[in-house]
Design an enzyme around this catalytic site. Structure first.
Site, PDB file in Angstrom:
ATOM      1  N   ASP B  12       0.471  -1.366  -0.172  1.00  0.00           N
ATOM      2  CA  ASP B  12      -0.109   0.128   0.435  1.00  0.00           C
ATOM      3  C   ASP B  12       0.723   1.126  -0.098  1.00  0.00           C
ATOM      4  O   ASP B  12       1.500   1.310   0.968  1.00  0.00           O
ATOM      5  CB  ASP B  12      -1.157   0.614   1.127  1.00  0.00           C
ATOM      6  CG  ASP B  12      -2.083  -0.965   1.532  1.00  0.00           C
ATOM      7  OD1 ASP B  12      -2.961  -0.955   0.942  1.00  0.00           O
ATOM      8  OD2 ASP B  12      -1.799  -2.596   1.494  1.00  0.00           O
ATOM      9  N   ASP B 131     -14.997  -5.421  -2.625  1.00  0.00           N
ATOM     10  CA  ASP B 131     -14.731  -4.922  -0.989  1.00  0.00           C
ATOM     11  C   ASP B 131     -15.846  -5.653  -0.453  1.00  0.00           C
ATOM     12  O   ASP B 131     -17.001  -5.239  -0.439  1.00  0.00           O
ATOM     13  CB  ASP B 131     -14.290  -3.669  -0.235  1.00  0.00           C
ATOM     14  CG  ASP B 131     -13.041  -3.528  -1.032  1.00  0.00           C
ATOM     15  OD1 ASP B 131     -11.993  -4.402  -0.660  1.00  0.00           O
ATOM     16  OD2 ASP B 131     -12.715  -2.863  -1.156  1.00  0.00           O
TER      17      ASP B 131
END
Lengths: 218, 257
Positions: B12, B131
């Protein structure tokens, strides 16, 4: 200077292959120039030619025909080493089942077939399509491009269609995924891979290094 | 002899730096994504996923440079996600050296974007990131919905139906994150993974919740995932990618060693 032309006919990502070739050239200490181009003259002046390809065969063949890439590849095959990758390999064959049937360049004998929606392994377990990831390649005969590449090495594949040929003497590597298919082919000055050597870490970079040194004799 | 199951470390990145913390004992700069990607590649990672969480659009040039730098040194597949909204965004990332892009929020706002992207660039480079959060109550048949904006916004869309639609539109792979498990170290949501994997023909990458190596095995054996994605267990040096692969192999999973 080892001049490598990567044929650019507008289909997808050629940067990975160009970067990998530049890297291998640098590592091996041979001054290497990589040109990404569709210009017939630049390709004719190159020492070696890479014919990549990603995406759907119909769109690839349309651009290959529009830019006269078939003739460029056919010319290159007569005089210098050519490496065809993934859809580039498939485009060399006679015909593909993809997109309801597409005529390809017919520079190598064979057909391109679909893995099918009901693909299973020998135990009957379902196999996903596309065939995506690292699979083993069995080297079925010797070739300069296999130098220092251990037999059964894993290479990175991503494809839903595969090459079949009745000319077994052209096959240099096979892979199993629900069925046995042609992972690599060689004929004279050309070597073709269904996998992506530029994404296959050590094994793939070794194959690319061999290509940069190959004089084209099988 | 078979196709190997893949281990995918995830970086990330915010403005060119790896966040979520990366700690290695013998690394010069723990936040340099290029160095970290190379390290994972050398350790046997099968792919690298780079998630850009840079907030401002102006800083995206940094992201492009980072992707270019990684792609110049790491010769395994590289997926770039985060802020992919237009065909131009995809082209920019592919030109920088990415092999695949992960599309999440933009797909929910405009599902046709996925179809256009797959038609233009080929399904092989279009990953749809999903998600999902369980919305059924205990005792009810399991049901998951998809969320956007990093799991903050509900959409009311059923996760299984959504994944089927995205594959129909040309997604070549699904990156499936359980919002219930992400960051918990409790393991993947096995029921979610299995349900999604059985619903579609394309490969599934399980994500969210890995706390130990058995979780990776469970995701593949029980969750029927084709690949497992993890960040923190590798970043903090709790386990190396080699250890993860050896453990998976000991448990009968085909891996690339």
């Amino acid at each position: 200077m080892n001049k490598i032309a990567v044929i650019d006919y507008g289909m997808g990502n050629l940067h990975s292959v160009a970067k990998a070739v530049e890297f291998v050239g640098r590592e091996s200490g041979t001054p290497t120039e990589v040109i990404v181009t569709a210009d017939a003259k630049l390709i004719a002046n190159a020492d070696r030619v890479i014919f990549p390809g990603v995406g759907a065969i119909r769109d690839c063949m349309a651009e290959i025909r529009r830019l006269n890439v078939g003739e460029i590849v056919a010319d290159a095959m007569k005089s210098k080493p050519v490496l065809a990758i993934c859809v580039g390999m498939q485009a060399l064959m006679q015909r593909s089942e993809e997109n309801h049937g597409v005529d390809c360049l017919g520079l190598l004998p064979g057909e391109v077939r679909y893995f099918g929606d009901k693909l299973t392994d020998p135990t009957g377990a379902r196999l996903k399509v596309p065939h995506m990831g690292w699979n083993q390649v069995v080297q079925t005969r010797e070739h300069p491009l296999w130098k220092d590449v251990p037999d059964n090495s894993r290479f990175y594949f991503v494809h839903s269609y595969y090459v079949q040929t009745s000319r077994q003497e052209l096959v240099t590597g096979i892979t199993h995924y629900g069925t046995e298919f042609v992972a690599t082919l060689a004929a004279g000055n050309i070597f073709a891979t269904q996998f992506h050597p530029e994404k296959s870490q050590t094994a793939g970079l070794t194959l690319l290094r061999n290509f940069l040194q190959w004089d084209g004799a099988a | 002899m078979a196709l190997a199951k893949r281990i995918i470390p995830c970086l990330d990145c915010d403005n060119g730096r790896v966040v979520k913390g990366v700690k290695f004992v013998d690394i010069r700069d723990a936040g340099d994504p290029v160095e970290i990607a190379k390290r994972y590649c050398d350790a046997g990672a099968d792919e690298i996923t780079f998630l850009d969480i840079t907030a401002s659009h102006e800083d995206r040039a940094t992201t492009v440079h980072t992707v270019e730098a990684i792609a110049g040194q790491v010769f395994i597949p590289l997926t770039v996600g985060g802020g992919i909204r237009t065909l131009d965004d995809i082209r920019t990332m592919l030109n920088a050296g990415a092999d695949k892009v992960a599309i999440n929020t933009a797909a929910v706002f405009n599902p046709e974007f996925v179809r256009q992207a797959a038609e233009r660039f080929g399904s092989q480079c279009i990953v749809v990131a999903v998600d999902a959060k369980q919305v059924s109550q205990p005792g009810e048949p399991p049901k998951w919905e998809i969320f956007t904006h990093g799991g903050r916004r509900a959409t009311g869309i059923d996760a299984i139906e959504w994944v089927k639609r995205m594959v129909d539109y040309g997604a070549g792979e699904i990156l499936l994150t359980s919002m219930d498990r992400d960051g918990t170290k409790m393991g993947f949501d096995i029921a979610l993974n299995k349900a999604v994997s059985n619903a579609v023909q394309v490969p599934i990458i399980a994500s969210g919740g890995v706390g130990n190596l058995q979780h990776l095995v469970d995701g593949i054996v029980d969750g029927e995932a084709d690949a497992v994605l993890a960040a923190s267990i590798f970043h903090f040096g709790e386990y190396s990618v080699e250890e993860a692969k050896e453990y998976m192999q000991e448990h009968g999973i085909e891996v690339r060693l």
